[in-house]
Design a protein around this motif. Structure first.
Motif, PDB file in Angstrom:
ATOM      1  N   GLU A 113      -9.547  20.408   0.446  1.00  0.00           N
ATOM      2  CA  GLU A 113      -8.158  20.424   0.926  1.00  0.00           C
ATOM      3  C   GLU A 113      -7.371  19.243   0.356  1.00  0.00           C
ATOM      4  O   GLU A 113      -6.192  19.375   0.022  1.00  0.00           O
ATOM      5  CB  GLU A 113      -8.117  20.408   2.459  1.00  0.00           C
ATOM      6  CG  GLU A 113      -8.500  21.750   3.064  1.00  0.00           C
ATOM      7  CD  GLU A 113      -8.294  21.828   4.574  1.00  0.00           C
ATOM      8  OE1 GLU A 113      -8.589  22.908   5.131  1.00  0.00           O
ATOM      9  OE2 GLU A 113      -7.857  20.846   5.200  1.00  0.00           O
ATOM     10  N   ILE A 114      -8.041  18.109   0.235  1.00  0.00           N
ATOM     11  CA  ILE A 114      -7.355  16.944  -0.348  1.00  0.00           C
ATOM     12  C   ILE A 114      -6.952  17.263  -1.783  1.00  0.00           C
ATOM     13  O   ILE A 114      -5.834  16.978  -2.218  1.00  0.00           O
ATOM     14  CB  ILE A 114      -8.262  15.693  -0.312  1.00  0.00           C
ATOM     15  CG1 ILE A 114      -8.494  15.249   1.126  1.00  0.00           C
ATOM     16  CG2 ILE A 114      -7.654  14.547  -1.129  1.00  0.00           C
ATOM     17  CD1 ILE A 114      -9.493  14.116   1.279  1.00  0.00           C
ATOM     18  N   GLN A 115      -7.862  17.898  -2.493  1.00  0.00           N
ATOM     19  CA  GLN A 115      -7.642  18.214  -3.908  1.00  0.00           C
ATOM     20  C   GLN A 115      -6.461  19.174  -4.094  1.00  0.00           C
ATOM     21  O   GLN A 115      -5.745  19.114  -5.080  1.00  0.00           O
ATOM     22  CB  GLN A 115      -8.913  18.875  -4.439  1.00  0.00           C
ATOM     23  CG  GLN A 115      -8.966  19.015  -5.926  1.00  0.00           C
ATOM     24  CD  GLN A 115     -10.342  19.566  -6.348  1.00  0.00           C
ATOM     25  OE1 GLN A 115     -11.242  19.734  -5.535  1.00  0.00           O
ATOM     26  NE2 GLN A 115     -10.478  19.820  -7.614  1.00  0.00           N
ATOM     27  N   GLN A 116      -6.280  20.031  -3.125  1.00  0.00           N
ATOM     28  CA  GLN A 116      -5.234  21.057  -3.218  1.00  0.00           C
ATOM     29  C   GLN A 116      -3.820  20.460  -3.178  1.00  0.00           C
ATOM     30  O   GLN A 116      -2.883  21.030  -3.701  1.00  0.00           O
ATOM     31  CB  GLN A 116      -5.426  22.004  -2.017  1.00  0.00           C
ATOM     32  CG  GLN A 116      -4.772  23.334  -2.125  1.00  0.00           C
ATOM     33  CD  GLN A 116      -5.010  24.165  -0.858  1.00  0.00           C
ATOM     34  OE1 GLN A 116      -5.909  23.902  -0.072  1.00  0.00           O
ATOM     35  NE2 GLN A 116      -4.169  25.169  -0.669  1.00  0.00           N
ATOM     36  N   HIS A 140     -15.334   9.049  -0.914  1.00  0.00           N
ATOM     37  CA  HIS A 140     -15.182   8.442  -2.241  1.00  0.00           C
ATOM     38  C   HIS A 140     -14.052   9.138  -3.006  1.00  0.00           C
ATOM     39  O   HIS A 140     -13.225   8.492  -3.666  1.00  0.00           O
ATOM     40  CB  HIS A 140     -16.509   8.560  -2.998  1.00  0.00           C
ATOM     41  CG  HIS A 140     -16.479   7.953  -4.358  1.00  0.00           C
ATOM     42  ND1 HIS A 140     -16.298   6.599  -4.579  1.00  0.00           N
ATOM     43  CD2 HIS A 140     -16.580   8.507  -5.597  1.00  0.00           C
ATOM     44  CE1 HIS A 140     -16.290   6.353  -5.860  1.00  0.00           C
ATOM     45  NE2 HIS A 140     -16.451   7.499  -6.510  1.00  0.00           N
ATOM     46  N   TYR A 141     -13.991  10.449  -2.901  1.00  0.00           N
ATOM     47  CA  TYR A 141     -12.935  11.222  -3.569  1.00  0.00           C
ATOM     48  C   TYR A 141     -11.555  10.791  -3.023  1.00  0.00           C
ATOM     49  O   TYR A 141     -10.606  10.574  -3.787  1.00  0.00           O
ATOM     50  CB  TYR A 141     -13.150  12.723  -3.342  1.00  0.00           C
ATOM     51  CG  TYR A 141     -12.145  13.577  -4.067  1.00  0.00           C
ATOM     52  CD1 TYR A 141     -12.377  14.016  -5.371  1.00  0.00           C
ATOM     53  CD2 TYR A 141     -10.926  13.932  -3.463  1.00  0.00           C
ATOM     54  CE1 TYR A 141     -11.435  14.775  -6.046  1.00  0.00           C
ATOM     55  CE2 TYR A 141      -9.982  14.685  -4.132  1.00  0.00           C
ATOM     56  CZ  TYR A 141     -10.251  15.107  -5.421  1.00  0.00           C
ATOM     57  OH  TYR A 141      -9.317  15.853  -6.086  1.00  0.00           O
ATOM     58  N   ALA A 142     -11.494  10.644  -1.705  1.00  0.00           N
ATOM     59  CA  ALA A 142     -10.231  10.203  -1.085  1.00  0.00           C
ATOM     60  C   ALA A 142      -9.840   8.828  -1.628  1.00  0.00           C
ATOM     61  O   ALA A 142      -8.666   8.586  -1.965  1.00  0.00           O
ATOM     62  CB  ALA A 142     -10.367  10.173   0.428  1.00  0.00           C
ATOM     63  N   ALA A 143     -10.833   7.933  -1.743  1.00  0.00           N
ATOM     64  CA  ALA A 143     -10.560   6.579  -2.249  1.00  0.00           C
ATOM     65  C   ALA A 143     -10.010   6.646  -3.668  1.00  0.00           C
ATOM     66  O   ALA A 143      -9.024   5.982  -3.999  1.00  0.00           O
ATOM     67  CB  ALA A 143     -11.833   5.738  -2.199  1.00  0.00           C
ATOM     68  N   LYS A 144     -10.651   7.479  -4.489  1.00  0.00           N
ATOM     69  CA  LYS A 144     -10.233   7.575  -5.900  1.00  0.00           C
ATOM     70  C   LYS A 144      -8.807   8.117  -6.022  1.00  0.00           C
ATOM     71  O   LYS A 144      -8.097   7.847  -6.986  1.00  0.00           O
ATOM     72  CB  LYS A 144     -11.188   8.525  -6.635  1.00  0.00           C
ATOM     73  CG  LYS A 144     -12.136   7.770  -7.547  1.00  0.00           C
ATOM     74  CD  LYS A 144     -13.178   8.629  -8.214  1.00  0.00           C
ATOM     75  CE  LYS A 144     -12.645   9.753  -9.079  1.00  0.00           C
ATOM     76  NZ  LYS A 144     -13.725  10.646  -9.529  1.00  0.00           N
ATOM     77  N   HIS A 145      -8.404   8.903  -5.037  1.00  0.00           N
ATOM     78  CA  HIS A 145      -7.065   9.517  -5.108  1.00  0.00           C
ATOM     79  C   HIS A 145      -6.080   8.880  -4.132  1.00  0.00           C
ATOM     80  O   HIS A 145      -5.034   9.465  -3.822  1.00  0.00           O
ATOM     81  CB  HIS A 145      -7.186  11.027  -4.889  1.00  0.00           C
ATOM     82  CG  HIS A 145      -7.902  11.691  -6.032  1.00  0.00           C
ATOM     83  ND1 HIS A 145      -9.275  11.755  -6.095  1.00  0.00           N
ATOM     84  CD2 HIS A 145      -7.440  12.252  -7.163  1.00  0.00           C
ATOM     85  CE1 HIS A 145      -9.631  12.353  -7.214  1.00  0.00           C
ATOM     86  NE2 HIS A 145      -8.536  12.658  -7.886  1.00  0.00           N
ATOM     87  N   ASN A 146      -6.444   7.699  -3.641  1.00  0.00           N
ATOM     88  CA  ASN A 146      -5.534   6.908  -2.789  1.00  0.00           C
ATOM     89  C   ASN A 146      -5.093   7.608  -1.513  1.00  0.00           C
ATOM     90  O   ASN A 146      -3.988   7.369  -1.017  1.00  0.00           O
ATOM     91  CB  ASN A 146      -4.290   6.482  -3.579  1.00  0.00           C
ATOM     92  CG  ASN A 146      -4.668   5.643  -4.772  1.00  0.00           C
ATOM     93  OD1 ASN A 146      -5.512   4.752  -4.655  1.00  0.00           O
ATOM     94  ND2 ASN A 146      -4.095   5.958  -5.927  1.00  0.00           N
ATOM     95  N   TYR A 165     -15.162   3.092   1.288  1.00  0.00           N
ATOM     96  CA  TYR A 165     -13.713   2.907   1.136  1.00  0.00           C
ATOM     97  C   TYR A 165     -13.232   1.809   2.090  1.00  0.00           C
ATOM     98  O   TYR A 165     -12.502   2.076   3.053  1.00  0.00           O
ATOM     99  CB  TYR A 165     -13.000   4.241   1.446  1.00  0.00           C
ATOM    100  CG  TYR A 165     -11.556   4.330   1.007  1.00  0.00           C
ATOM    101  CD1 TYR A 165     -10.875   3.278   0.389  1.00  0.00           C
ATOM    102  CD2 TYR A 165     -10.834   5.508   1.232  1.00  0.00           C
ATOM    103  CE1 TYR A 165      -9.559   3.388   0.007  1.00  0.00           C
ATOM    104  CE2 TYR A 165      -9.505   5.646   0.849  1.00  0.00           C
ATOM    105  CZ  TYR A 165      -8.873   4.582   0.240  1.00  0.00           C
ATOM    106  OH  TYR A 165      -7.560   4.709  -0.131  1.00  0.00           O
ATOM    107  N   PRO A 166     -13.635   0.552   1.832  1.00  0.00           N
ATOM    108  CA  PRO A 166     -13.345  -0.521   2.798  1.00  0.00           C
ATOM    109  C   PRO A 166     -11.863  -0.793   3.013  1.00  0.00           C
ATOM    110  O   PRO A 166     -11.484  -1.377   4.025  1.00  0.00           O
ATOM    111  CB  PRO A 166     -14.043  -1.750   2.185  1.00  0.00           C
ATOM    112  CG  PRO A 166     -14.329  -1.389   0.767  1.00  0.00           C
ATOM    113  CD  PRO A 166     -14.415   0.086   0.680  1.00  0.00           C
ATOM    114  N   ASN A 167     -11.014  -0.335   2.080  1.00  0.00           N
ATOM    115  CA  ASN A 167      -9.572  -0.578   2.265  1.00  0.00           C
ATOM    116  C   ASN A 167      -8.832   0.566   2.947  1.00  0.00           C
ATOM    117  O   ASN A 167      -7.601   0.572   3.006  1.00  0.00           O
ATOM    118  CB  ASN A 167      -8.905  -0.828   0.906  1.00  0.00           C
ATOM    119  CG  ASN A 167      -9.451  -2.073   0.260  1.00  0.00           C
ATOM    120  OD1 ASN A 167      -9.801  -3.026   0.956  1.00  0.00           O
ATOM    121  ND2 ASN A 167      -9.566  -2.056  -1.067  1.00  0.00           N
ATOM    122  N   ALA A 168      -9.590   1.533   3.416  1.00  0.00           N
ATOM    123  CA  ALA A 168      -8.935   2.687   4.058  1.00  0.00           C
ATOM    124  C   ALA A 168      -8.112   2.232   5.266  1.00  0.00           C
ATOM    125  O   ALA A 168      -8.400   1.192   5.873  1.00  0.00           O
ATOM    126  CB  ALA A 168     -10.001   3.679   4.497  1.00  0.00           C
TER     127      ALA A 168
END
Ligand SMILES: Cc1ncc(COP(=O)(O)O)c(C=O)c1O
Length: 445
Positions: A113-116, A140-146, A165-168
């Motif tokens: 869903e994030i990718q969409q 990790h995918y979420a982190a890579k895509h901010n 994702y420590p900066n989430a």
């Protein structure tokens, strides 16, 4: 099958909406009724021996004007709360594109869903990864895509996020009363009050950034007060977090707003009045961003599903001496439980089919046909060979013939998204229209 015709020709021009990158979808301009009539006319005029396989499949008509109307209603009644559409509810790309073009944000439950969403040019700040238990590679995918905003409700998730994702920007999902909802989500998610202090202190120790609180009062909530109570609980959690040293900036009011009508004794107006007031009273500062994650609210009423009677079995021998009034029928439709209807059952939604096309005549608006035709005890089945594929048992329906069509309204939420290909059946296709031609169609979204 030769079918007697009584159609007028509707106007159904087509226009296109496109996203930044890929998706192109044909959007017609007729009313839902016109589109259904046109489709049934085309099917009825086709000779089965000359047709493409599947020309007579079940279909769903989705009206983007209806989605637009819901959006306008939200804006008018909850102007302070930014909606982040819950993609899970109906991830069809045309719907997602349309909502993106209106400026709505997105609540995603998975990497897919994030990718969409960014594919259609939506900034990651307009997204929240709102699944409290996430697969590490998805984080990790979420982190890579901010996509930095994400929910949690337990300790293990904090350690997972610390690693990946420590900066989430973390949003604590709290448990609130969902006892009035069609679907209780608190059975699965939401931190109970007694765990909150320790969760927040652990997050602080791990140097994680907790920015807000979220709740979900359950899908199809029937008690407006549940929202006000949840906002009050969130206010307390803000205080707890601030005492630990966090600066809280986000309140997420979840979903649960009904999208069709007040079938369950509650209207969106009721919810908006109670929720809006609670937010303004307890979170008066404009520095607090308030969002929500409505799913069914936006799409429920926009979609109407049409299904054909493809089989029938009379349960009492149809001899001349038989009393026709006592007859009972089994009907077999070309969409069912393993297709678009699974979640009607998981979501405790009643089915209420309406006859659309009977004996070759379009009867959608024929009140007499709908209300006065004699009815018979009927069982309604989907098309697979499974006996679990049962839609209705022992209900009274007018006598239906092979080739008749019936429709189910309010099929926009949690319908096609859960369809399977069990027994080889295709997922039901959606025909889009924009019945009033309002909204941002045709503008290169
Ligand atoms: C986290 C979350 N947000 C939002 C929604 C959307 O709920 P609704 O469709 O009832 O508005 C759901 C539904 O399951 C959910 O789990």
């Amino acid at each position: 099958m030769q079918i007697n015709q009584t159609f007028d020709d509707p106007k159904t021009d087509t226009i296109c909406i496109t996203s930044n990158n890929c998706h192109q979808s044909t959007i017609r301009t007729g009313t839902v009724q016109e589109i259904i009539r046109q489709q049934l006319k085309d099917i009825a005029n086709t000779k089965v021996s000359e047709a493409t396989v599947g020309y007579d499949n079940a279909f769903i008509v989705g009206d983007l004007a209806d989605v637009h109307q819901q959006y306008m209603k939200w804006k008018a009644l909850l102007p302070r709360i930014k909606p982040f559409y819950a993609v899970k509810c109906n991830p069809d790309q045309t719907v997602v594109n349309y909502l993106a073009s209106l400026g709505v944000g997105f609540d995603c439950a998975s990497q897919q869903e994030i990718q969409q969403i960014p594919e259609i040019g939506v900034d990651p700040t307009r997204m929240i990864y709102a699944n409290p238990c996430k697969q590490p590679s998805f984080v990790h995918y979420a982190a890579k895509h901010n996509v930095s905003l994400m929910t949690f409700d337990n300790m293990d998730e904090l350690y997972k996020i610390k690693e990946v994702y420590p900066n989430a920007k973390l949003v604590l999902r709290i448990l609130t009363d969902d006892s009035s909802a069609q679907v209780r989500l608190g059975l699965k998610y939401g931190a109970p009050p007694e765990t909150i202090d320790y969760l927040l202190k652990t997050a602080k120790k791990l140097d994680l950034n907790v920015v807000g609180v979220s709740f979900h009062v359950g899908s199809g909530c029937t008690d407006a007060q549940a929202y006000a109570d949840a906002v009050a609980l969130a206010r307390n959690v803000f205080a707890q977090a601030e005492a630990i040293g966090y600066r809280m900036t986000l309140l997420n009011c979840g979903g649960g707003m009904s999208g069709s009508n007040n079938e369950h004794g509650i209207t969106f107006e009721d919810v908006a009045a109670t929720l809006g007031q609670a937010v303004d009273k307890l979170f008066p500062s404009p520095d607090i961003e308030v969002i929500a994650e409505p799913g069914r609210f936006f799409v429920s009423s926009a979609f109407t599903a049409c299904v054909q009677v493809i089989g029938r079995r009379a349960l009492i021998p149809e001899e001349e001496s038989a009393d026709i009034q006592q007859q009972k029928y089994m009907y077999y439709l070309n969409d069912g439980l393993f297709g678009s209807y699974l979640m009607r059952f998981t979501d405790n939604e009643r089915l209420n089919f309406r006859v659309v096309f009977k004996n070759g005549v379009f009867v959608y608006e024929d009140k007499k046909q709908q209300e006065e035709a004699p009815t018979f005890i009927s069982n309604v089945w989907g098309p697979t060979c499974s006996s679990f594929d049962s839609l209705l048992q022992d209900v009274r329906l007018p006598r239906l013939e092979l080739g008749d069509w019936i429709c189910q309204e309010n099929m926009g939420a949690y319908a096609t998204c859960a369809a399977t290909n069990f027994n080889g059946f295709e997922k039901t296709k959606i025909i889009y229209t924009n019945s009033t031609s309002i909204g941002p169609h045709n503008n290169g979204m």
